[in-house]
Design a protein around this motif. Structure first.
Motif, PDB file in Angstrom:
ATOM      1  N   SER A  12       0.856  -1.181   0.000  1.00 40.87           N
ATOM      2  CA  SER A  12       0.000   0.000   0.000  1.00 40.87           C
ATOM      3  C   SER A  12       0.891   1.231   0.000  1.00 40.87           C
ATOM      4  O   SER A  12       2.092   1.135   0.253  1.00 40.87           O
ATOM      5  CB  SER A  12      -0.911  -0.002   1.232  1.00 40.87           C
ATOM      6  N   ASP A  13       0.278   2.370  -0.241  1.00 40.90           N
ATOM      7  CA  ASP A  13       1.042   3.614  -0.279  1.00 40.90           C
ATOM      8  C   ASP A  13       1.359   4.103   1.135  1.00 40.90           C
ATOM      9  O   ASP A  13       0.637   3.822   2.094  1.00 40.90           O
ATOM     10  CB  ASP A  13       0.280   4.682  -1.065  1.00 40.90           C
ATOM     11  N   ILE A  14       2.411   4.857   1.233  1.00 41.31           N
ATOM     12  CA  ILE A  14       2.916   5.328   2.522  1.00 41.31           C
ATOM     13  C   ILE A  14       1.912   6.220   3.246  1.00 41.31           C
ATOM     14  O   ILE A  14       1.776   6.141   4.457  1.00 41.31           O
ATOM     15  CB  ILE A  14       4.286   6.037   2.327  1.00 41.31           C
ATOM     16  N   GLN A  15       1.169   7.052   2.523  1.00 38.45           N
ATOM     17  CA  GLN A  15       0.228   7.975   3.174  1.00 38.45           C
ATOM     18  C   GLN A  15      -0.896   7.215   3.877  1.00 38.45           C
ATOM     19  O   GLN A  15      -1.287   7.565   4.985  1.00 38.45           O
ATOM     20  CB  GLN A  15      -0.357   8.975   2.166  1.00 38.45           C
ATOM     21  N   ARG A 151      -6.390  -0.974  -1.114  1.00 36.57           N
ATOM     22  CA  ARG A 151      -5.648  -0.915  -2.378  1.00 36.57           C
ATOM     23  C   ARG A 151      -6.302  -1.808  -3.431  1.00 36.57           C
ATOM     24  O   ARG A 151      -6.464  -1.419  -4.584  1.00 36.57           O
ATOM     25  CB  ARG A 151      -4.202  -1.336  -2.137  1.00 36.57           C
ATOM     26  N   LYS A 152      -6.704  -3.022  -3.037  1.00 37.21           N
ATOM     27  CA  LYS A 152      -7.350  -3.946  -3.973  1.00 37.21           C
ATOM     28  C   LYS A 152      -8.671  -3.370  -4.484  1.00 37.21           C
ATOM     29  O   LYS A 152      -8.973  -3.461  -5.675  1.00 37.21           O
ATOM     30  CB  LYS A 152      -7.598  -5.302  -3.308  1.00 37.21           C
ATOM     31  N   ARG A 153      -9.459  -2.771  -3.564  1.00 34.11           N
ATOM     32  CA  ARG A 153     -10.735  -2.156  -3.981  1.00 34.11           C
ATOM     33  C   ARG A 153     -10.508  -1.023  -4.973  1.00 34.11           C
ATOM     34  O   ARG A 153     -11.218  -0.919  -5.966  1.00 34.11           O
ATOM     35  CB  ARG A 153     -11.492  -1.619  -2.762  1.00 34.11           C
ATOM     36  N   GLU A 154      -9.528  -0.173  -4.678  1.00 32.70           N
ATOM     37  CA  GLU A 154      -9.238   0.943  -5.565  1.00 32.70           C
ATOM     38  C   GLU A 154      -8.788   0.472  -6.941  1.00 32.70           C
ATOM     39  O   GLU A 154      -9.208   1.022  -7.961  1.00 32.70           O
ATOM     40  CB  GLU A 154      -8.189   1.870  -4.946  1.00 32.70           C
ATOM     41  N   ARG A 155      -7.953  -0.549  -6.997  1.00 31.50           N
ATOM     42  CA  ARG A 155      -7.498  -1.093  -8.287  1.00 31.50           C
ATOM     43  C   ARG A 155      -8.663  -1.704  -9.051  1.00 31.50           C
ATOM     44  O   ARG A 155      -8.788  -1.535 -10.263  1.00 31.50           O
ATOM     45  CB  ARG A 155      -6.400  -2.133  -8.073  1.00 31.50           C
ATOM     46  N   SER A 156      -9.529  -2.411  -8.348  1.00 26.44           N
ATOM     47  CA  SER A 156     -10.687  -3.027  -8.988  1.00 26.44           C
ATOM     48  C   SER A 156     -11.626  -1.964  -9.561  1.00 26.44           C
ATOM     49  O   SER A 156     -12.144  -2.098 -10.672  1.00 26.44           O
ATOM     50  CB  SER A 156     -11.423  -3.904  -7.976  1.00 26.44           C
TER      51      SER A 156
END
Length: 161
Positions: A12-15, A151-156
């Motif tokens: 996941s991203d650092i933020q 992250r998975k939801r956002e990519r989907s």
């Protein structure tokens, strides 16, 4: 003084990881087995440098209060909290974040000391260090799960739009 060093690799991203790590509401939900509640200072949202929070929680079968203060923060990369009042003789927790490609490396350095001299040192070595390590591991596991699922939801969603 006992120290616990933990490293957690999160896809996941650092933020996202930085914000989850300082989110009072997330913390309260992530440690439900200790019934932790923020009862004074910052009691909701993202804690910032210079702010305090007082937690009431059940650890080792005893309800206790712990007040911590964020003494240093470099947004997205680091923050440090120290105990101002509580059951420890001293406590310092450094939260360090580093982005490596699509992963964030989250490092905890947790230093603590119990009161009561030699009895406290024996208690730290025999029980408390392992207890605190497991407490932090469980919390980090939940941060990892929530961040990676986000992250998975956002990519989907991007693929479906």
């Amino acid at each position: 003084m006992p120290e616990i060093h933990l490293t957690t690799v999160i896809k996941s991203d650092i933020q996202t990881i930085f914000d989850l790590s300082r989110d009072i509401d997330f913390h309260q939900n992530s440690v439900s087995e200790t019934n932790e509640k923020a009862i004074a200072g910052r009691t909701s949202g993202l804690i910032e440098e210079g702010e305090t929070v007082t937690w009431r929680a059940r650890h080792l079968g005893i309800y206790q209060k712990l007040t911590t203060k964020i003494i240093a923060m470099n947004k997205s990369y680091h923050f440090t909290d120290i105990m101002q009042k509580g059951a420890f003789k001293s406590m310092k927790h450094q939260h360090i974040f580093r982005q490596e490609g699509e992963k964030t490396i989250m490092t905890d350095i947790f230093e603590f000391q119990s009161p009561f001299g030699i009895i406290g040192k024996v208690f730290d070595a025999l029980l408390l260090k392992n207890y605190m390590k497991n407490f932090l591991l469980e919390r980090n596991k939940l941060i990892k799960t929530v961040a990676e699922n986000k992250r998975k939801r956002e990519r989907s969603e991007r693929q479906n739009s």
